[in-house]
Design a protein around this motif. Structure first.
Motif, PDB file in Angstrom:
ATOM      1  N   THR A 124       0.815  -1.216   0.000  1.00 21.36           N
ATOM      2  CA  THR A 124       0.000   0.000   0.000  1.00 21.36           C
ATOM      3  C   THR A 124       0.849   1.267   0.000  1.00 21.36           C
ATOM      4  OG1 THR A 124      -1.653  -1.248   1.235  1.00 21.36           O
ATOM      5  CG2 THR A 124      -2.045   1.094   1.006  1.00 21.36           C
ATOM      6  N   MET A 125       1.567   1.451  -1.112  1.00 21.23           N
ATOM      7  CA  MET A 125       2.458   2.604  -1.224  1.00 21.23           C
ATOM      8  C   MET A 125       1.685   3.795  -1.770  1.00 21.23           C
ATOM      9  SD  MET A 125       5.198   1.384   0.010  1.00 21.23           S
ATOM     10  CE  MET A 125       6.550   2.456  -0.463  1.00 21.23           C
ATOM     11  N   LYS A 126       0.817   4.348  -0.912  1.00 24.02           N
ATOM     12  CA  LYS A 126       0.047   5.513  -1.322  1.00 24.02           C
ATOM     13  C   LYS A 126       0.788   6.785  -0.941  1.00 24.02           C
ATOM     14  CE  LYS A 126      -3.567   4.554   1.504  1.00 24.02           C
ATOM     15  NZ  LYS A 126      -4.865   4.816   2.152  1.00 24.02           N
ATOM     16  N   TYR A 127       0.314   7.882  -1.477  1.00 24.02           N
ATOM     17  CA  TYR A 127       0.929   9.173  -1.180  1.00 24.02           C
ATOM     18  C   TYR A 127       0.887   9.463   0.326  1.00 24.02           C
ATOM     19  CZ  TYR A 127       1.457  14.203  -0.816  1.00 24.02           C
ATOM     20  OH  TYR A 127       1.856  15.452  -0.432  1.00 24.02           O
ATOM     21  N   ASN A 128       1.986   9.976   0.853  1.00 21.19           N
ATOM     22  CA  ASN A 128       2.051  10.377   2.263  1.00 21.19           C
ATOM     23  C   ASN A 128       1.911  11.895   2.343  1.00 21.19           C
ATOM     24  OD1 ASN A 128       4.947   8.226   2.507  1.00 21.19           O
ATOM     25  ND2 ASN A 128       2.809   7.644   2.791  1.00 21.19           N
ATOM     26  N   PRO A 129       0.725  12.371   2.698  1.00 21.26           N
ATOM     27  CA  PRO A 129       0.516  13.830   2.672  1.00 21.26           C
ATOM     28  C   PRO A 129       1.543  14.590   3.533  1.00 21.26           C
ATOM     29  CG  PRO A 129      -1.565  12.689   2.920  1.00 21.26           C
ATOM     30  CD  PRO A 129      -0.493  11.650   3.068  1.00 21.26           C
ATOM     31  N   LYS A 130       2.006  15.699   3.000  1.00 19.10           N
ATOM     32  CA  LYS A 130       3.034  16.477   3.700  1.00 19.10           C
ATOM     33  C   LYS A 130       2.516  17.039   5.018  1.00 19.10           C
ATOM     34  CE  LYS A 130       5.907  15.765   0.392  1.00 19.10           C
ATOM     35  NZ  LYS A 130       6.949  14.750   0.587  1.00 19.10           N
ATOM     36  N   ALA A 131       1.221  17.333   5.052  1.00 18.94           N
ATOM     37  CA  ALA A 131       0.661  17.922   6.276  1.00 18.94           C
ATOM     38  C   ALA A 131       0.815  16.962   7.457  1.00 18.94           C
ATOM     39  CB  ALA A 131      -0.817  18.261   6.068  1.00 18.94           C
ATOM     40  N   CYS A 132       0.726  15.669   7.176  1.00 19.41           N
ATOM     41  CA  CYS A 132       0.824  14.681   8.266  1.00 19.41           C
ATOM     42  C   CYS A 132       2.189  14.781   8.931  1.00 19.41           C
ATOM     43  CB  CYS A 132       0.599  13.273   7.729  1.00 19.41           C
ATOM     44  SG  CYS A 132      -0.996  13.056   6.940  1.00 19.41           S
ATOM     45  N   ASN A 133       3.218  14.988   8.116  1.00 18.93           N
ATOM     46  CA  ASN A 133       4.559  15.117   8.677  1.00 18.93           C
ATOM     47  C   ASN A 133       4.709  16.436   9.421  1.00 18.93           C
ATOM     48  OD1 ASN A 133       7.247  14.156   9.003  1.00 18.93           O
ATOM     49  ND2 ASN A 133       7.937  15.589   7.442  1.00 18.93           N
ATOM     50  N   GLN A 134       4.274  17.500   8.777  1.00 20.21           N
ATOM     51  CA  GLN A 134       4.478  18.822   9.379  1.00 20.21           C
ATOM     52  C   GLN A 134       3.762  18.954  10.718  1.00 20.21           C
ATOM     53  OE1 GLN A 134       4.337  22.132   6.719  1.00 20.21           O
ATOM     54  NE2 GLN A 134       3.587  23.524   8.300  1.00 20.21           N
ATOM     55  N   TYR A 135       2.514  18.507  10.780  1.00 17.55           N
ATOM     56  CA  TYR A 135       1.754  18.732  12.021  1.00 17.55           C
ATOM     57  C   TYR A 135       2.108  17.722  13.114  1.00 17.55           C
ATOM     58  CZ  TYR A 135      -0.807  21.895   9.009  1.00 17.55           C
ATOM     59  OH  TYR A 135      -1.131  22.888   8.126  1.00 17.55           O
TER      60      TYR A 135
END
Lengths: 458, 131, 486
Positions: free
Chosen positions: C74-85
């Motif tokens: 399941t190599m889906k996109y990892n949203p940048k917001a998840c990392n930042q917040y």
């Protein structure tokens, strides 16, 4: 639609190719009785702006208190470059390097990491990481059972001065395979494991002896004597170590006459933020002779079809995806991203920087101990050589004191009297290089006032 | 097709055994097994002096893609194990019935050896396995 | 492109001086405890380190740079917001043992995450502490054992797994002190119920299942499986590897499962990080609640607190030093809140749409699909046995050639059941254009296989290295760099 790129025209075209009337038809094999009516318990979607605001509010509620806790997770300065590189999508959003040709960046970095950890522990081989220090010890105990073929007892000696959570985790993970953990007491005055307590095991079958250096109290153990005892009695020696400390302290591979057999611990101090407890990573190093008993991923350097050097996962036949029920462990992923951080951290600090972080942390803790023990009602539990933690004894229960300090914006240590009732009102404190002389004075003032006002109230 | 010498005995799990003149039994893995495993990278042979039981896993052969237990066909004491395989596991690939032998056991009960498959029966087992 | 080792960039006396304390201090410990020689860490400047590791990153394929249809991952996109917040300074700086009063924000996040995971799985309780899918599996099987032990039902030590199961399943069973019984899969992809009936009994601790299964189809008779296993006194374990396929459509709790682990790094889009950190939260039915691993976040009125051994005396215990991979949990939380209840259902809808579309197109292009009579779930299998037989170009050759075309390879040779297979999982975040480009590449490679098979057999040609010598890597172990000795 968040994170879904399909237009209505895309969907129609795709369904036509499939030959399905609508998306719902794709789920037709799921029995109707099982279909969920929806997810009413999940809140509606938020935009990035909204969740950003929400997270900022949660974070603000917790604030940024001045921290004096260690106990297995240490606040060190993390150079800006570390997470700037770790957050690059090429590291962040890649997977386990199964396709070696498309993963040389991760693989080479892990090879460099293995080199650094092997050298730091003075052992020959390091794996590419485990989950954390506590579960790493459980894996080390299971590995010792495989590696020490002469021993049949499954008996592992754990010091009472070992981080008590490590003991809990070892029991929870390895206990299912019938390992027997027995305790070695510590000296009430010095806080060190009593070497003579090993005598009762003389001539008995002991699979491995574990020692933590520095131990849970921050105290330095007589690792040479314990390692020599283990080897003289046919046991393997497992060292649980703090990687920062290894810049100045004798590494496990040099303990006693022959060195420890396995070193493990938590890699968090090497560039990984506290982050409420994780993700961290566990490290493990061993002698070359035990490499096939080691769990976790291992990277090797080899050559490609043209004879050019390159890197690949190796010794995979130990692992679950090949060996299935006979694997060395069920572990699949390691903590790759945190190892990336640690490798960059160690590169930036180098041998000198890491030694300076270690020595400065020791100095700060000494200053903290000096400042706090000047306060009436506070004394030092163990006056023996230590690294960057110390146990203080208060004249009253610790928990209310810590709560009062928290109200003043200070996280003043961990109450360890629950796990060690024999110590009395015991408080474990730590100061790393990130605590300034000012910070230490602030803490001392706050503690003095807290003790005074609660004494006055009582 | 793989080579199945007529003078040896076999197990279904692909070990071969030869009864030596001195009454000991030499054990290795068959040509079929080495082909299936591919290039061997490591062989772990049992310690000399160890007592093994028939059917007990007592050695491991490892290739890049698999690791496989080797079962002793007979009960007895291990009197030799092939030290050359430490540095040259590929001997098992190049000469499975000769220089690639794995261990030698002094059997307590020779009937266990006699009960093994003969070459014909092993060949039949191989044929059944591939269909 | 070749990048030297960091050690080869080093020069004695060089360092990144701004990154550590200015004033040298002596370590004051007895000499016998001191290190004699410094460790072999590189001596480089900040720029050298930054440039070196940036260059290394550029040698990787990743989701941010390439389509990555790795089945079962399941190599889906990892949203940048998840990392930042998840990396707000207060959250990063919080010590896990700080008083609960200073952590109500993070505790509330974790509590709400537990609640959301209960809702999507249909389970009664959730523990977030397992640090990876494999540790979640461990927790699950350990709970099953603890349950039987608590009932003094000590004979139940057998775990049943289908032959197509992921290797972690049997490895986990062993770690929990259980033995493994394998059951066969039928040619239509379903479990052989007769075989199942034949192995269950008074020794059965439980069964471990993935649904949709590792061959990418939904196990239609799951309720019958549950009845057989429950009827024999065993419990059902759900391996959440493929939860992305059914998110919001069908809940494991409703299928009859007693315990589930979820790979938050798959379904809930936390990063794979080059192989971790993962997160393997577990959910349980009523009867396993007392055995959940600790800590768990509980709520007393408006206050959140840790529940530990004192609150759950029958817990299987602690699996990590603190609270698992907390930072990963924060990322999953941000992702789930951004999806919301409708977004979660869309995940499985579009993952399934993409998989079925890709399968249909490849099939139309002449590729053989392993289970053509079945709907694909979020992934499907192509078998290249014909290509391997006719042109001597096997699944590995196709996989390596795909790298030259700029696509990460699908999972190869798993499940073991299907010869010369590619397990392909496009995920919902890929646009139709990317899927079409992948099909074009597969068609082009197939043509090459027919006319110039050497192009596949020698692939990849355009990456930093060509195929690596795995045999040499395992035989002449070179696991650490050693400085040249003078």
């Amino acid at each position: 639609m968040p994170f879904i790129p399909h237009t209505d025209a895309d969907v129609r075209a795709m369904l036509d190719v499939i030959g399905a009337p609508d998306i719902d038809a794709l789920f037709e094999e799921i029995p109707a009785a099982l279909r969920a009516p929806g997810l009413p318990g999940i809140p509606p979607a938020m935009t990035e702006m909204e969740i950003g605001r929400c997270m900022a509010e949660f974070a603000a509620r917790d604030g940024r208190p001045l921290n004096f806790i260690g106990a297995g997770a240490y606040e060190h300065h993390i150079p800006a470059a570390v997470w700037a590189i770790v957050s690059r999508g090429e590291f962040y959003s890649a997977y386990t390097p199964y396709q070696a040709e498309a993963s040389q960046g991760t693989l080479q970095l892990l090879y460099e990491y293995q080199t650094m950890m092997a050298s730091l522990t003075a052992l020959e081989i390091s794996n590419a990481s485990l989950y954390d220090g506590a579960s790493g010890l459980a894996e080390a105990c299971l590995m010792a059972v495989r590696a020490n073929r002469k021993s049949k007892s499954l008996r592992i000696l754990l010091p009472l001065a070992l981080n008590p959570t490590y003991r809990d985790v070892a029991q929870a993970i390895a206990g299912n395979q019938n390992l027997v953990f027995e305790q070695l007491p510590f000296d009430a005055k010095g806080g060190q494991t009593v070497v003579s307590a090993l005598d009762q095991y003389k001539g008995k079958d002991v699979t491995a002896v574990v020692i933590q250096q520095p131990n849970f109290f921050g105290t330095l153990e007589d690792v040479d004597a314990i390692t020599n005892w283990a080897h003289a009695n046919g046991a393997l020696m497992i060292g649980v170590v703090n990687p920062t400390s290894l810049a100045v302290l004798k590494p496990p591979g040099e303990w006693g006459a022959r060195g420890a057999d396995i070193a493990c611990g938590d890699g968090q101090p090497l560039g990984v933020p506290l982050s409420s407890g994780g993700p961290y990573f566990g490290f493990m190093a061993t002698r070359a002779e035990h490499v096939r008993q080691m769990p976790g991923r291992i990277i090797g350097r080899t050559v490609d079809l043209d004879g050019k050097p390159g890197f690949a996962l190796t010794l995979q036949a130990r692992e679950q995806h090949i060996r299935r029920s006979k694997a060395t462990s069920n572990i699949c992923t390691n903590q790759g991203l945190l190892v990336t951080a640690a490798t960059i951290y160690m590169s930036l600090l180098g041998p000198r920087g890491l030694a300076r972080v270690a020595a400065t942390s020791m100095q700060r803790t000494q200053q903290l101990v000096d400042a706090l023990t000047r306060i009436p009602g506070v004394r030092l539990a163990f006056d023996t050589p230590r690294f960057h933690e110390a146990v203080l004894l208060l004249d009253r229960p610790v928990k209310p004191v810590l709560e009062a300090l928290a109200h003043r914006g200070i996280v003043g240590g961990v109450d360890v009297s629950g796990r060690y009732p024999q110590l009395g009102h015991a408080l474990l404190v730590c100061a790393t290089e990130t605590r300034t002389v000012n910070d230490i004075e602030t803490y001392a003032r706050a503690l003095a006032e807290t003790l005074r006002s609660s004494a006055a109230a009582a | 097709m793989s080579n199945v010498p007529a003078d040896l005995r076999y197990l279904k799990s692909h070990e071969w055994a030869r009864l030596e003149g001195d009454g000991t039994v030499t054990i290795g893995i068959s040509d079929h097994a080495q082909q299936a495993l591919g290039d061997l990278v490591f062989v772990e042979a049992p310690e000399v002096g160890r007592r093994v039981s028939a059917g007990e896993a007592c050695a491991v052969v490892e290739s890049v893609k698999a690791a496989s237990d080797i079962y002793s066909p007979v009960t007895g004491e291990v009197i030799a194990s092939n030290v050359d395989l430490g540095g040259q596991p590929e001997l098992v690939n190049s000469d499975p019935y000769g220089a690639g032998w794995i261990m030698r056991v002094r059997p307590e009960d020779k009937a266990q050896f006699s009960a093994m498959l003969d070459a014909k029966a092993y060949q039949a087992a191989l044929a059944a396995e591939t269909h | 492109m070749h990048e030297k080792l960091i050690f080869e960039h080093a020069a004695p006396g060089r360092s990144a001086d701004a990154q550590y304390p200015r004033v040298p201090v002596e370590a004051t410990v007895p000499t016998s405890l001191l290190r004699a020689t410094p460790p072999l860490l590189p001596e480089v400047s900040e720029l050298q380190a930054v440039r070196h590791y940036t260059r290394l990153s550029q040698l990787n394929f990743s989701i941010d740079t390439h389509f990555y249809p790795l089945g079962s991952c399941t190599m889906k996109y990892n949203p940048k917001a998840c990392n930042q917040y998840a990396m707000l300074p207060e959250l990063l700086g919080r010590h896990p043992l700080a008083p609960e009063s200073t952590g109500q924000g993070v505790l509330q996040i974790l509590f709400e995450l537990q609640e959301m995971l209960k809702e999507v799985t249909g389970m009664r309780g959730v523990s977030l502490t397992p640090m990876a899918g494999a540790q979640g599996e461990f927790a699950g099987v350990a709970m099953i054992r603890a349950y039987h032990r608590a009932r003094n039902d000590l004979a139940r030590t057998e775990i049943i797994v289908p032959d197509a199961a992921h290797g972690t399943n049997p490895a986990t069973a062993t770690m929990c002190g259980c033995t493994v019984r394998e059951i066969p899969t039928q040619s239509n992809g379903d479990i052989d119920l007769e075989a199942l009936k034949g192995v269950v009994g008074p020794h059965t601790a439980g069964i471990m299942l993935t649904n949709p299964s590792t061959i990418g189809v939904f196990e239609r008779r799951i309720r019958e499986v549950a009845e057989i296993v429950h009827g024999a006194g065993g419990l059902l374990y759900y391996d959440g590897a493929n939860l992305n396929a059914i998110l919001g459509k069908v809940r494991p709790g409703d299928m009859g499962f007693d315990v589930i682990h979820m790979n938050l790094h798959k379904t809930f889009s936390t990063p794979h990080g080059g192989g971790g950190p993962g997160s393997g939260a577990v959910g349980v039915s009523e009867r396993l609640l007392p055995f959940l691993p600790v800590p768990i976040v509980g709520r007393d009125g408006e206050r959140f607190r840790w529940l530990d051994q004192q609150d759950l005396p029958q817990t299987i215990g602690r699996l990590s030093n603190f609270m698992g991979n907390t930072g990963v949990l924060l990322r999953a939380y941000v992702y789930m809140r951004m999806l919301g209840r409708d977004g979660m259902q869309r995940v499985s809808e579009f993952a399934t749409l993409n998989a079925n579309y890709l399968m249909a197109r490849l099939q139309a292009a002449g590729f053989e699909v392993a289970y053509p009579e079945r709907r694909a779930s979020h992934e499907f299998i192509v078998t290249l046995r014909r290509e391997a037989r006719e042109w001597e170009t096997n699944a590995m050759d196709f996989a390596k050639r795909l790298l030259d075309y700029g696509f990460h390879a699908p999972t190869t040779y798993f499940p073991l059941l299907v010869p010369e297979c590619l397990l392909i999982e496009p995920t919902e975040t890929e646009p139709k254009e990317e899927l079409d480009a992948f099909v074009d590449a597969m068609i082009a490679i197939r043509k090459e296989a027919e006319t110039e098979p050497a192009k596949l057999q020698g692939a990849p040609w355009t990456l930093p290295v060509r195929r690596l010598d795995d045999v040499r890597a395992a035989k002449q172990l070179d696991l650490t760099w050693k400085p040249a000795t003078a």
